[in-house]
Design an enzyme around this catalytic site. Structure first.
Site, PDB file in Angstrom:
ATOM      1  N   TRP A 102       0.812  -1.230  -0.069  1.00 14.91           N
ATOM      2  CA  TRP A 102       0.035  -0.095  -0.065  1.00 14.91           C
ATOM      3  C   TRP A 102       0.873   1.298  -0.260  1.00 14.91           C
ATOM      4  O   TRP A 102       0.522   2.257  -0.767  1.00 14.91           O
ATOM      5  CB  TRP A 102      -1.086   0.083   1.242  1.00 14.91           C
ATOM      6  CG  TRP A 102      -1.827  -1.397   1.098  1.00 14.91           C
ATOM      7  CD1 TRP A 102      -2.126  -2.025   1.816  1.00 14.91           C
ATOM      8  CD2 TRP A 102      -3.049  -1.188   0.056  1.00 14.91           C
ATOM      9  NE1 TRP A 102      -2.972  -2.947   1.383  1.00 14.91           N
ATOM     10  CE2 TRP A 102      -3.659  -2.474   0.350  1.00 14.91           C
ATOM     11  CE3 TRP A 102      -3.254  -0.535  -1.131  1.00 14.91           C
ATOM     12  CZ2 TRP A 102      -4.866  -2.992  -0.537  1.00 14.91           C
ATOM     13  CZ3 TRP A 102      -4.136  -1.020  -1.993  1.00 14.91           C
ATOM     14  CH2 TRP A 102      -5.140  -2.197  -1.613  1.00 14.91           C
ATOM     15  N   ASP A 169      -1.291   7.553   5.674  1.00 18.54           N
ATOM     16  CA  ASP A 169      -2.153   6.847   5.304  1.00 18.54           C
ATOM     17  C   ASP A 169      -2.591   5.849   6.920  1.00 18.54           C
ATOM     18  O   ASP A 169      -1.737   5.178   7.192  1.00 18.54           O
ATOM     19  CB  ASP A 169      -1.857   5.797   4.331  1.00 18.54           C
ATOM     20  CG  ASP A 169      -2.930   4.560   3.968  1.00 18.54           C
ATOM     21  OD1 ASP A 169      -3.973   4.583   4.660  1.00 18.54           O
ATOM     22  OD2 ASP A 169      -2.661   4.050   3.178  1.00 18.54           O
ATOM     23  N   LYS A 193     -12.329  -0.140   7.626  1.00 23.30           N
ATOM     24  CA  LYS A 193     -11.659  -1.217   8.663  1.00 23.30           C
ATOM     25  C   LYS A 193     -11.912  -0.797  10.224  1.00 23.30           C
ATOM     26  O   LYS A 193     -12.377  -1.546  11.283  1.00 23.30           O
ATOM     27  CB  LYS A 193     -10.219  -1.192   8.886  1.00 23.30           C
ATOM     28  CG  LYS A 193      -9.651  -1.603   7.327  1.00 23.30           C
ATOM     29  CD  LYS A 193      -8.138  -1.368   6.876  1.00 23.30           C
ATOM     30  CE  LYS A 193      -7.941  -1.358   5.514  1.00 23.30           C
ATOM     31  NZ  LYS A 193      -8.201  -2.662   5.021  1.00 23.30           N
TER      32      LYS A 193
HETATM   33  N1  PMP Z   1      -3.788   1.704   2.592  1.00 21.21           N
HETATM   34  C1  PMP Z   1      -3.847   0.845   3.450  1.00 21.21           C
HETATM   35  C2  PMP Z   1      -2.950   0.605   4.649  1.00 21.21           C
HETATM   36  C3  PMP Z   1      -4.635  -0.432   3.275  1.00 21.21           C
HETATM   37  O1  PMP Z   1      -4.826  -1.389   4.058  1.00 21.21           O
HETATM   38  C4  PMP Z   1      -5.592  -0.406   2.285  1.00 21.21           C
HETATM   39  C5  PMP Z   1      -6.598  -1.600   1.890  1.00 21.21           C
HETATM   40  N2  PMP Z   1      -6.595  -2.808   2.620  1.00 21.21           N
HETATM   41  C6  PMP Z   1      -5.550   0.537   1.343  1.00 21.21           C
HETATM   42  C7  PMP Z   1      -4.753   1.500   1.565  1.00 21.21           C
HETATM   43  C8  PMP Z   1      -6.347   0.714   0.114  1.00 21.21           C
HETATM   44  O2  PMP Z   1      -7.555   0.928   0.501  1.00 21.21           O
HETATM   45  P1  PMP Z   1      -8.744   1.134  -0.581  1.00 21.21           P
HETATM   46  O3  PMP Z   1      -9.314  -0.296  -0.680  1.00 21.21           O
HETATM   47  O4  PMP Z   1      -9.983   2.024   0.362  1.00 21.21           O
HETATM   48  O5  PMP Z   1      -8.486   1.825  -1.858  1.00 21.21           O
END
Ligand code: PMP
Length: 372
Positions: A102, A169, A193
């Site tokens: 991510w 993030d 989450k």
């Molecule tokens: N950042 C982190 C730390 C994540 O865990 C995730 C999804 N698991 C994301 C970004 C991506 O999120 P989204 O599916 O809402 O785009």
């Protein structure tokens, strides 16, 4: 809804307290005595405006967000913000820390908007830790870090000590511990989450972050446009915003962020204790970087004479063993395999206890069967 609790350790969308899910489901049937479903209620109606204002106000209160910071609740999820953050904040050069897939995606998206410097990476170590020290050139606009790495189960338990503004993030650990908000230009994430259901992102922005317009942007990407329209530039995801308000009310009723932090510490302690005592399971993250939110582990092939096929088969067996005991969602991310217990704000302590029991009982069973 079933009355038998099922403990869902899925990494996201993730478990929420039952009362939060029930209140949201009820609002979808009928919104607070209006005779209308939340789904058919105008986002410009006074009743929805109250929901939106309350959600933002509760977030501000619980995280001690200064009054001059902007809070946006937008459609799109964290990946949308991987793009919007640099579009709005990257003026010339930005520093990114690569602590997982991510984090790397956030970094990749930033490259569309300006120069990106990767100041630290733990990729070579399979992302099993977060860097303890980060050196950042003084001329970057901000340092971006992913506070909790969902896939690998690693977490920055303290903000990086650098002299430039931070951007984080916080998809997978928002509201689970206090944050030094003032050190951040932006805190953002997907809500599915710790805060609400899927379809919503939260973006917390400092006045400095929005002080300059680095480039002309399409309106939908421009945080200033969203701010100018009070977060209603276009139709926001009304159901996830309602759900967020319920979740924030619930967090407040539990004692706020300090209570969430105590729960996170306790849940993860229970599970790491089992891992540290186990002859069969092994934690995947380095001890000094262990996440409180995602506990990543596997069945240790070394204990099985190096037989990785046998270890994988036992993991599959353990997943079934847990499912029979109402513990679900523990399969590891497809990129890393193994097992993972995601314990976000909505996970009750009893869930972690139940999983810990399953781990202990399963291991004893394997020992009795002579498999270890
Ligand atoms: N950042 C982190 C730390 C994540 O865990 C995730 C999804 N698991 C994301 C970004 C991506 O999120 P989204 O599916 O809402 O785009």
């Amino acid at each position: 809804m079933t009355t038998q609790p099922i403990y869902n350790f899925c990494a996201g969308p993730a478990t929420l307290p039952r009362e939060v899910m029930e209140a949201t489901a009820e609002a979808c049937r009928q919104l607070e005595g209006t005779g209308l479903s939340l789904m058919e209620t105008s986002h410009r109606s006074p009743i929805f405006q109250e929901v939106l204002d309350a959600a933002r106000q509760l977030l501000r209160e619980l995280l001690h967000i200064p009054s001059d910071y902007t809070i946006l609740l937008l459609g799109g999820g964290a990946s949308m913000e991987f793009c919007r953050i640099p579009a709005n904040l990257l003026r010339r050069r930005a520093a990114y820390v690569n602590t997982g897939v991510w984090a790397a995606k956030a970094q990749h998206e930033a490259q569309h908007w300006g120069e990106v410097v990767e100041v630290a990476s733990t990729e070579r170590d399979g992302y099993d830790h977060v860097p303890s020290q980060i050196t950042v050139p003084s001329d970057v606009d901000y340092l971006h870090y992913t506070s909790n790495n969902t896939i690998y189960g690693t977490e920055f338990l303290h903000e990086p000590e650098v002299s430039v503004p931070l951007v984080s993030d916080m998809s997978s650990d928002i509201l689970s511990r206090p944050i030094q908000v003032e050190r951040h230009w932006a805190i953002y994430g997907g809500a599915q989450k710790n805060l609400s259901m899927a379809g919503l992102s939260f973006v917390i922005l400092s006045p400095e972050a929005l002080a300059e317009t680095p480039r002309p942007l399409p309106s939908i990407l421009d945080y200033r446009v969203h701010r100018a329209h009070g977060g209603l530039f276009h139709t926001p995801p009304v159901v996830p915003i309602f759900c967020a308000r319920q979740m924030l009310r619930w967090i407040k009723s539990q004692g706020g962020v300090p209570a969430m932090e105590r729960m996170a510490v306790e849940r993860s302690r229970l599970l790491y204790e089992v891992l540290d005592e186990s002859r069969m399971f092994r934690g995947m993250a380095r001890r000094d970087s262990r996440s409180r939110m995602n506990i990543s582990f596997r069945i240790d092939a070394e204990r099985l004479g190096g037989d990785t096929t046998k270890a994988a088969a036992l993991e599959a067996e353990f997943i079934d063993y847990c499912a029979e005991r109402d513990v679900v969602g523990i399969k590891g991310h497809r990129l890393v395999g193994g097992l993972r217990a995601s314990c976000y704000n909505g996970m009750p302590l009893r869930g972690a206890e139940r999983l810990a029991e399953c781990m202990r009982e399963f291991e004893s069973q394997q020992i009795r069967r002579g498999r270890l």
